[in-house]
Scaffold this motif. Structure first.
Motif, PDB file in Angstrom:
ATOM      1  N   GLU A 294       0.723  -1.337   0.028  1.00  0.00           N
ATOM      2  CA  GLU A 294      -0.047   0.044   0.009  1.00  0.00           C
ATOM      3  C   GLU A 294       1.051   1.169  -0.044  1.00  0.00           C
ATOM      4  OE1 GLU A 294      -1.578   3.608   1.635  1.00  0.00           O
ATOM      5  OE2 GLU A 294      -0.493   2.400   2.927  1.00  0.00           O
ATOM      6  N   HIS A 389      -6.295   1.324  -5.919  1.00  0.00           N
ATOM      7  CA  HIS A 389      -5.860   1.735  -4.633  1.00  0.00           C
ATOM      8  C   HIS A 389      -7.129   1.925  -3.842  1.00  0.00           C
ATOM      9  CE1 HIS A 389      -2.588   3.176  -2.248  1.00  0.00           C
ATOM     10  NE2 HIS A 389      -3.317   3.728  -1.688  1.00  0.00           N
ATOM     11  N   TYR A 393      -7.526   0.124   0.231  1.00  0.00           N
ATOM     12  CA  TYR A 393      -7.178   1.332   1.018  1.00  0.00           C
ATOM     13  C   TYR A 393      -8.382   1.562   2.224  1.00  0.00           C
ATOM     14  CZ  TYR A 393      -5.027   5.403   3.328  1.00  0.00           C
ATOM     15  OH  TYR A 393      -4.498   6.066   4.205  1.00  0.00           O
TER      16      TYR A 393
END
Length: 480
Positions: A294, A389, A393
């Motif tokens: 990440e 993402h 996330y």
């Protein structure tokens, strides 16, 4: 479940009530213990208005903190090399600016451990008020710094000191803001609540790049380098004032109040407890590896991509900044969708799926960067940063909160996120820039590193066992 002591340990769910559930770590004694999951009992009776204030507070806090932190990364990509390291060539100056950027990530574990300790002992609310104030003041002072031309070597030294202060502040902010939301979140909606502060990352990046795009568009290059960039840093004071006004209105989390209510003996230092217990120590190590991809991904798409696009690809600065802003806004919209997926499928599964998707998307994204011009860059960035993402996330905050029991959760989460940030985030722009140079300008060595990080994070997340998590989500929350 094994511990490093001979004390029997049974694991269930943290509760925010004063039920007779105790944890050996809560008391520091050798009594048998039963550990339970956050149920959000008190949260479910909290008024809708209070819950909205909690969500707004956590979101505003992370937005302001990430705006301040990534404003620096944008300036490091576009401005600081010229103003604070002018006696080097362009590439070296940019790398030196990125080195000061990396220092902020080295400072973040210090802030995480310091404020994590305070947050686990004193409470989440008061700790978060201080971290926001520290970040705002540090960022505003960067906007007042003299340049190398004005004071010589003192300029980069002062820049470095304030970057450290930024890192300490953010180190204490992230875990507390997530816990504020997760520990107030009603049962069955903890994934959704845990995703709200994660939106702040996207909004902070969008604000930072958007403000720079606006200033660089309305000002000449000389005016932008002279004073325009400073406006963006000084604006932080306004955002901090708004954030503090909201944050001071919230209550302490029900889960933390419950721990205070049932703990009568002095507890050990939270970090010592995290490291001493075999389960939390295992979660600490696996969590840091799970975080690796990440951090690498965001700092590739949100930081390095700016330099790569404007430098290597020779794309115009303002459209590139607007592209990053647009991709960040797409991410902000989709992060809550990830939170809903957490409530349905579980944090671990959602996070791991997003990690795998990133690994698959790396080479196609850079191929589009190479061949598609500005349109290709925009499409690749929206897909990689805005969509992929966001998929994982939004799950990250809830997953990392689930790794630790309430009374050491602030410290444990901070250690996972901030210590891993040194290798996962802070050095990523440096490494990718170096891989680019080794590849004679081609990105494929860098892509290999990104895929490796994805594989490592998928492996670590797969090693986390649902039955060992301290917050249950998805089917596990339903007892399946």
């Amino acid at each position: 479940m094994n511990t490093d002591t001979d004390t029997p340990l049974t694991h269930a769910q943290d509760t925010a009530t004063d039920t007779p559930l105790t944890h050996a770590q809560d008391t520091g004694t050798d009594t048998p213990l039963t550990h339970a999951q956050d149920t959000g009992t008190e949260s479910s009776t909290t008024s809708g208005r209070k819950l909205r204030t909690v969500v707004l507070s956590s979101l505003l806090g992370t937005t302001v903190e990430w705006y301040d932190f990534f404003l620096y990364s944008t300036a490091a990509s576009l401005v600081f090399g010229k103003l604070f390291f002018p006696e080097t060539n362009g590439t070296v100056g940019t790398m030196l600016a990125f080195a000061t950027f990396a220092v902020g990530f080295v400072a973040r574990p210090l802030g995480g451990l310091l404020f994590g300790h305070i947050g686990d002992r004193v409470g989440r609310k008061r700790t978060l008020a201080f971290t926001m104030g520290l970040m705002g003041v540090s960022t505003a002072l960067i906007g007042l710094l003299p340049t190398y031309e004005q004071v010589g070597a003192l300029a980069p030294v002062l820049l470095l000191v304030l970057r450290v202060a930024q890192g300490v502040a953010l180190g204490g902010e992230w875990a507390g803001a997530v816990l504020l939301a997760v520990e107030h979140g009603p049962e069955g909606r903890k994934g959704r609540f845990g995703s709200y502060p994660q939106i702040g990352l996207a909004l902070g990046l969008a604000l930072g790049t958007g403000v720079f795009a606006l200033l660089s568009n309305v000002l000449s290059d000389d005016a932008f380098l002279g004073y325009g960039w400073r406006v963006a840093f000084l604006a932080s004071l306004v955002l901090v004032a708004v954030g503090l006004t909201v944050r001071l209105k919230i209550d302490e989390t029900p889960a933390f109040r419950a721990v205070l209510g049932r703990t009568t003996e002095p507890r050990a230092v939270p970090l010592v407890e995290v490291v001493r217990e075999r389960l939390t120590r295992r979660h600490l190590l696996l969590g840091m590896v799970a975080r690796w991809r990440e951090g690498v991904a965001f700092n590739t798409w949100g930081v390095f991509a700016l330099t790569y696009a404007t430098g290597t690809l020779q794309l115009p600065r303002t459209p590139v900044l607007l592209t990053v802003t647009g991709a960040s806004l797409v991410m902000a919209v989709l992060v809550p969708v990830s939170g809903r997926l957490v409530d349905r499928f579980g944090a671990r599964r959602t996070y791991m799926t997003g990690m795998a998707a990133f690994g698959v998307s790396v080479f196609p994204a850079f191929l589009l960067f190479q061949t598609g011009g500005l349109l290709g860059f925009a499409v690749a960035l929206v897909l990689a940063l805005g969509i992929v993402h966001a998929c994982f996330y939004g799950a990250q905050g809830t997953l990392f909160a689930a790794l630790f029991p309430v009374h050491v959760r602030y410290t444990g989460m901070s250690a996972v996120y901030q210590v891993s940030g040194i290798f996962a985030s802070g050095i990523t722009p440096l490494l990718v820039t170096a891989f680019l140079a080794l590849g004679s300008g081609t990105p494929w060595l860098a892509c290999g590193y990104l895929v490796l990080s994805a594989a490592g994070s998928v492996w670590a997340t797969s090693r986390l066992r649902e039955k060992d998590l301290f917050v249950r989500t998805g089917r596990a929350a339903d007892g399946e």
